[in-house]
Motif scaffolding. Sequence first.
Motif, PDB file in Angstrom:
ATOM      1  N   ILE A 103       0.848  -1.191   0.000  1.00  0.00           N
ATOM      2  CA  ILE A 103       0.000   0.000   0.000  1.00  0.00           C
ATOM      3  C   ILE A 103       0.881   1.239   0.000  1.00  0.00           C
ATOM      4  CG2 ILE A 103      -1.860  -1.179   1.240  1.00  0.00           C
ATOM      5  CD1 ILE A 103      -0.847   1.011   3.510  1.00  0.00           C
TER       6      ILE A 103
ATOM      7  N   ALA B 222      -2.607  -8.925  12.655  1.00  0.00           N
ATOM      8  CA  ALA B 222      -2.265 -10.333  12.896  1.00  0.00           C
ATOM      9  C   ALA B 222      -2.654 -10.775  14.299  1.00  0.00           C
ATOM     10  CB  ALA B 222      -0.770 -10.557  12.663  1.00  0.00           C
TER      11      ALA B 222
ATOM     12  N   ILE C 262       9.276 -15.677   7.368  1.00  0.00           N
ATOM     13  CA  ILE C 262       9.162 -17.003   6.757  1.00  0.00           C
ATOM     14  C   ILE C 262       8.006 -16.988   5.756  1.00  0.00           C
ATOM     15  CG2 ILE C 262       8.586 -19.427   7.229  1.00  0.00           C
ATOM     16  CD1 ILE C 262       9.844 -18.935  10.065  1.00  0.00           C
ATOM     17  N   LEU C 263       6.896 -16.337   6.181  1.00  0.00           N
ATOM     18  CA  LEU C 263       5.727 -16.253   5.309  1.00  0.00           C
ATOM     19  C   LEU C 263       5.976 -15.176   4.259  1.00  0.00           C
ATOM     20  CD1 LEU C 263       3.039 -16.230   8.145  1.00  0.00           C
ATOM     21  CD2 LEU C 263       3.648 -18.177   6.706  1.00  0.00           C
ATOM     22  N   GLU C 264       5.612 -15.476   3.011  1.00  0.00           N
ATOM     23  CA  GLU C 264       5.836 -14.534   1.915  1.00  0.00           C
ATOM     24  C   GLU C 264       4.545 -13.837   1.547  1.00  0.00           C
ATOM     25  OE1 GLU C 264       7.897 -17.261  -1.019  1.00  0.00           O
ATOM     26  OE2 GLU C 264       7.748 -15.346  -2.123  1.00  0.00           O
ATOM     27  N   THR C 265       4.570 -12.501   1.516  1.00  0.00           N
ATOM     28  CA  THR C 265       3.391 -11.804   1.006  1.00  0.00           C
ATOM     29  C   THR C 265       3.590 -11.641  -0.481  1.00  0.00           C
ATOM     30  OG1 THR C 265       3.063 -10.631   3.080  1.00  0.00           O
ATOM     31  CG2 THR C 265       2.025  -9.690   1.138  1.00  0.00           C
ATOM     32  N   ILE C 266       2.807 -12.351  -1.277  1.00  0.00           N
ATOM     33  CA  ILE C 266       3.047 -12.316  -2.713  1.00  0.00           C
ATOM     34  C   ILE C 266       2.165 -11.316  -3.449  1.00  0.00           C
ATOM     35  CG2 ILE C 266       4.032 -14.615  -2.829  1.00  0.00           C
ATOM     36  CD1 ILE C 266       1.464 -15.770  -3.611  1.00  0.00           C
ATOM     37  N   LYS C 267       1.131 -10.823  -2.774  1.00  0.00           N
ATOM     38  CA  LYS C 267       0.274  -9.842  -3.453  1.00  0.00           C
ATOM     39  C   LYS C 267      -0.540  -9.074  -2.436  1.00  0.00           C
ATOM     40  CE  LYS C 267      -3.726 -10.112  -6.505  1.00  0.00           C
ATOM     41  NZ  LYS C 267      -4.462 -11.036  -7.356  1.00  0.00           N
ATOM     42  N   VAL C 268      -0.808  -7.803  -2.743  1.00  0.00           N
ATOM     43  CA  VAL C 268      -1.724  -7.010  -1.932  1.00  0.00           C
ATOM     44  C   VAL C 268      -2.725  -6.390  -2.898  1.00  0.00           C
ATOM     45  CG1 VAL C 268      -1.979  -5.000  -0.424  1.00  0.00           C
ATOM     46  CG2 VAL C 268      -0.030  -6.523  -0.137  1.00  0.00           C
ATOM     47  N   ALA C 269      -3.995  -6.688  -2.710  1.00  0.00           N
ATOM     48  CA  ALA C 269      -4.998  -6.236  -3.673  1.00  0.00           C
ATOM     49  C   ALA C 269      -6.121  -5.488  -2.980  1.00  0.00           C
ATOM     50  CB  ALA C 269      -5.560  -7.439  -4.412  1.00  0.00           C
TER      51      ALA C 269
ATOM     52  N   ASP D 181      -1.206  -4.980   9.915  1.00  0.00           N
ATOM     53  CA  ASP D 181      -1.387  -6.379   9.514  1.00  0.00           C
ATOM     54  C   ASP D 181      -2.522  -7.100  10.238  1.00  0.00           C
ATOM     55  OD1 ASP D 181       1.679  -7.259  11.266  1.00  0.00           O
ATOM     56  OD2 ASP D 181      -0.359  -7.110  12.037  1.00  0.00           O
TER      57      ASP D 181
END
Lengths: 268, 350
Positions: free
Chosen positions: A34, A138, A230-237, A136
């Motif tokens: 963002i 989380a 470890i976790l991959e953020t591959i996209k933010v839409a 996040d």
Amino acid sequence: MRPSAVRLLNILVPIKRTVDYAVKIRVNPDQKGIDLNVKHSMNPFDEIAVEEAVRLREKLKDEVKSIKVVTIGPPKAAETLRTALAMGADSAIHIEVPDSAPAPEPLGVAKALRAVIQREKEGVDLVILGKQAIDDDAGQTGQMLAGLLDWAQATFASKVVVDPKKKEAEVTREIDGGLEELRSRLPLVITTDLRLNEPRYASLPNIMKAKKKPIQKLTPADLEVDLTPILETIKVAEPPKRVGGGKVGSVDELIAKLKEAGITPVKS
Amino acid sequence: MLRLRRVVAVSPLYRGYATATGPHALVLLEHRAGVIDSGSLSALSAAQQLGGQVTGLVLGAPEEVKDVVQSAKRLKGLTSVLHSSSQLYTHIIPEVVSPLLEKLLSDNTLYTHVVSAHSSSAKSILPRVAARLDLPAVSDITSLEHDNASNTTTFTRPIYAGNAIATVRAPGSTRVKFFTVRSTAFKASVVDESVQAEEKAVDPVPVADPPTQHVRTDLTKSDRPDLGSASRVVSGGRALKNAETFKGTLEPLADVLGAAIGASRAAVDAGYADNSLQVGQTGKVVAPELYLAIGISGAIQHLAGMKDSKLIAAINKDPEAPIFQVADVGLVADLYEAVPELVEKLKQQA
């Protein structure tokens, strides 16, 4: 001569610099994140955590020995630490990471906080932090930290009463169906919920005083912690857009619209 | 007598990858008064979507667990039910249940995923357990996809109060993948009379001298449908003056619509409604057939909790209120006139 049986409390308040809660965020066209060129502030739940620590000192007075705040963030995060110092914290630790670094995930943050706590010569009795960060959402860091340290935990606190002599705390929590009360031994990790308190605005004299309070700078390497997620953020839409349907002019019209959608009254 | 054992050296990397049998999810089945929480039933649906076996886990006091296990065995999608009873599990305290979960998920576990609803209880437990196992967790997912060949699971989840959706991937090397599920995104699993999952009892792992004790629980009593799973919600904001007016105005409307009652943060902060009724980013997320917002302005944080509702209707005196931007039907009116009129006319139609 005062008997020294009572252990004085050392409180640690981890805080996070996040996009301000009032900002209307925009997803970048590259769908990788963002737009972060917006106002940032202390995560509102962490403000509540700082406030709670300061109120504990107002209540328990000398029994609270220190209130330390800590943040993991880029150079600008120092401003957030200054705000906490102005609210009443005594000193701060800035675990500095470059602006370009990927956002750490809760497990990494918890490991860094554990390292900080283990290095505190005087020890830490109480960790108070927000139940979630509003970026996040989380909501894991407090629980993970308590797990790594094998400490007691009390999440979503709406009321906290600490008894330093007994070395325990009574925490009322907001749970799905209402409220729950727990009694925990110190050392304890508490995560704050909305209604725990209303944070103060720092007064100008306190803001000036805060400029002289110490901020210790550390790097993740100093703590022997790797903050790579470890976790991959591959996209933010963007979420599916919801468009308003327009207004009606009367209750009758409202009822008609409800009926159209299959909403009718129940038989009593 | 020495028994020769053939030791197979297994590289740590190998253990992380899929076997021909596929994923095996462990789903926390939470319950109260003998009834399985509907959030857990949504978590079960999500677990099924991984495409492998699903084991339900029931923890509790002995008297409770027996009945819950019998209901669980008939749930569509469950391959087996694991259960552990102890007086220690009467109230679920994370520090007390964590050791059992850690044992079930230790290095040679057959479970690949740990799933629960994003409930206040489960989200207090799962991250603690994950961290103790040196594993990350994914919160509040709205969709998932598992690729067996690479053993990666990809999730979507809301961030920034649902104003953006993140796609997050747990790599194959993550030996157990923990996640909590947004119940409104997954249809609750149902009872299937033809299903009879096998059950297995597991010894509780006693915790000598737990650091946390349960003192009391105060649940708001209501005959109304549960807010989290109701198909209709009537929700009130700060315009409702005080607790008496809040109840007096909204209850007749909720009654005639068979709805649950919700509240905005402002209304809860001001004491008009209990915290368990708060809808929003940090309260409950709901997605009913009908969300009727009365005297609610529609702050971003409130929208986060209800914008997936099927039909949103709003009554507010202010024509510029942000709620009208998401409402499918809006009425600009004084709620103290509009709501009683609405109740009257709906009653006549019933």
